[in-house]
Design an enzyme around this catalytic site. Structure first.
Site: not given
Ligand code: C2O
Length: 501
Positions: A185, A208, A217, A345, A349, A366, A379
């Site tokens: 990632h 992203h 993903h 999403h 996080h 990230f 995810h």
């Protein structure tokens, strides 16, 4: 602090009498009973409520001129003469490099890099100098069914934990190790790779805030799941999904908490104030809404409706902006996230990441997100949203069809430690990929937010019996429709996309 149980519905607070609760939670088994504490401070209701406007998604401008020409015209490193020797530079899909050894230490997007506890050396191990092979999907695969985390059986949880433990037990430099999997990632998100494969070695690769978000993903989880299955010798093993779009899944799944014993899926870098029974906030923007549980659940459902339907009527609004070779992710113009990526999403996080850490490790950044096993489970539900959005069958709900999207590709180690190149076009059909999602109710489908102008009397315009939450008396007779007006917390309009602070 009022406490209410979803299964027993004590009549201690007016919120707990809401029929929505009994309806949604009536099927929760006694063994899965969990408590929800509401931050039921009386002044919650005074909070300003403002969330009827559509989140601002910045849409790409339609241009007659190819953006890549503009980049060149602005005196980029590639002069016109140079361009002729790079025929692929126009209309070329993004591709991760064949030479993974060209990966560099991640550097971008991290404000407090000196405090990066997970390290920025994110490049994958190089096992041979062979180029990645094009990946071929297995024919007639066994379907791995991903369960909703909140309903997973003890037996399943034990298996899942054993698989993660096995991953953690591998030598660190093994491509399947927990760390190497996490680093994937970071490499794809924090500037580990560039676009050399498409002729732009000075431009970073980024998956992203673009239309690469969903497919990248999906592939990442695909291999992660197969690796876990292989480690425990179970070819049917499937990752769980964090069902945050359903009220029964709107807390951090219990299996991820520390249980006194060594729990391989526990991560010390999480926000300790967001453990169950705190309700997850679909619109989390860095500070807690302070809404009561019932209001929060209702707000979550409305936001889900908005992000899946109202704000995502077509390919670009759902998937994110086009991103092709030559597009520079450091240029804001190319940072266009789809509704789910920008919304729930990112919110999850940030909600899970530890605010005491310099970079909100793990989930809040990230570079470190992949170190938390919850990342993949989060995810999985993000990925499920793609499937649901498509399956709704609404006109406009289609994947991109251009070659730039279909042939964009990434490089992974598969479960056999083979370096493989995978393409977006091969991840559109999850049955063909060999996995599916256990069914779960989708209550937000019935949570269309009521749009109203400031000062408009919504209640007066609704037909049927309209009540305030506190006026709802149980039992509600089934021969009448009761509409309940609930206040919703403030939502974030748009998140800063690159980091997840
Ligand atoms: Cu690659 Cu949830 O981020």
């Amino acid at each position: 602090m009022a406490s209410l149980s979803f299964t027993t519905l004590p009549s201690t607070s007016s919120s707990s009498k809401n029929p929505l609760f009994s309806k949604i939670f009536s099927h929760v088994k006694q063994s899965q009973r969990f408590q929800v504490s509401c931050n039921a401070a009386a002044n919650n209701n005074e909070k300003t409520v403002k969330n009827s406007e559509t989140p601002k998604l910045i849409l790409p401008k339609t241009e007659n001129v190819d953006r890549r020409n503009l980049l060149l015209g602005l005196g980029g490193l590639y002069g016109a003469a140079n361009m002729t020797s790079i025929p692929s530079a126009f209309g070329t899909p993004i591709a991760a490099p064949d030479n993974i050894s060209d990966c560099v230490t991640a550097s971008s997007n991290l404000q407090n890099s000196k405090d990066a506890v997970r390290g920025l050396a994110c490049c994958p191990p190089v096992l041979s100098s062979d180029k990645p092979k094009d990946y071929v999907l297995p024919i007639n695969p066994v379907i791995r069914v991903r369960p909703a985390a909140q309903r997973a059986s003890e037996e399943y949880i034990a298996k899942y934990k054993a698989a993660i433990q096995a991953m953690k037990d591998l030598p660190e430099d093994h491509p399947h190790s927990w760390k190497q999997q996490a680093k994937i990632h970071c490499a794809y998100c924090n500037g580990g790779y560039n676009q050399e494969q498409s002729g732009f070695p000075d431009i970073q690769l980024q998956i992203h805030n673009t239309w690469l978000f969903f497919p990248f993903h999906r592939w990442y989880l695909y291999f992660y799941e197969r690796i876990l299955g292989k480690l425990i010798k179970d070819p049917t093993f499937a990752l769980p999904y964090w069902n945050w779009d359903n009220p029964t899944g709107m807390v951090l799944p219990a299996m991820f908490e520390t249980d006194g014993k060594r729990n391989p899926i526990f991560d010390p870098y999480r926000n300790a104030t967001h453990l169950p029974p705190t309700i997850f906030e679909v619109g989390y923007n860095g500070s807690d809404s302070g809404a009561s549980c019932i209001d929060q659940i209702s707000a979550n459902l409305s936001l889900m409706y908005r992000q899946m339907i109202t704000s995502a009527p077509d390919t670009t609004t759902f998937f994110g902006g086009e991103f092709v070779a030559g597009d520079d992710p450091l240029n804001k113009e190319f940072n266009v996230a789809g509704s789910i990526e920008a919304g729930v999403h990112t919110a999850a996080h940030r909600w899970v990441g530890d605010p005491r850490m310099a970079n909100n490790e793990d989930m809040g950044n990230f570079y470190s997100a992949g170190y938390d096993p919850l990342f993949y489970v989060h995810h999985a539900n993000v990925d499920r949203m793609w499937k649901i959005w498509k399956d709704l069958g609404i006109k406009g709900h289609n994947e991109p069809t251009s070659d730039d999207w279909l042939n964009a590709s990434y490089v992974f180690y598969d479960e056999n430690e083979e370096l493989v190149r995978v393409y977006n076009k091969d991840c559109v059909n999850i049955k063909r990929m060999g996995f599916d999602y256990e069914r779960s109710e989708i209550p937000w489908l019935h949570s269309r937010p009521v749009a109203h102008a400031k000062g408009a009397n919504v209640a007066a315009k609704l037909t049927g019996i309209v009540k305030k939450v506190e006026d709802v008396k149980l039992p509600v007779k089934l021969n009448e429709i009761v509409k309940v007006l609930v206040k919703r917390p403030v939502i974030a309009d748009r998140f800063e996309m690159i980091t997840l602070p």
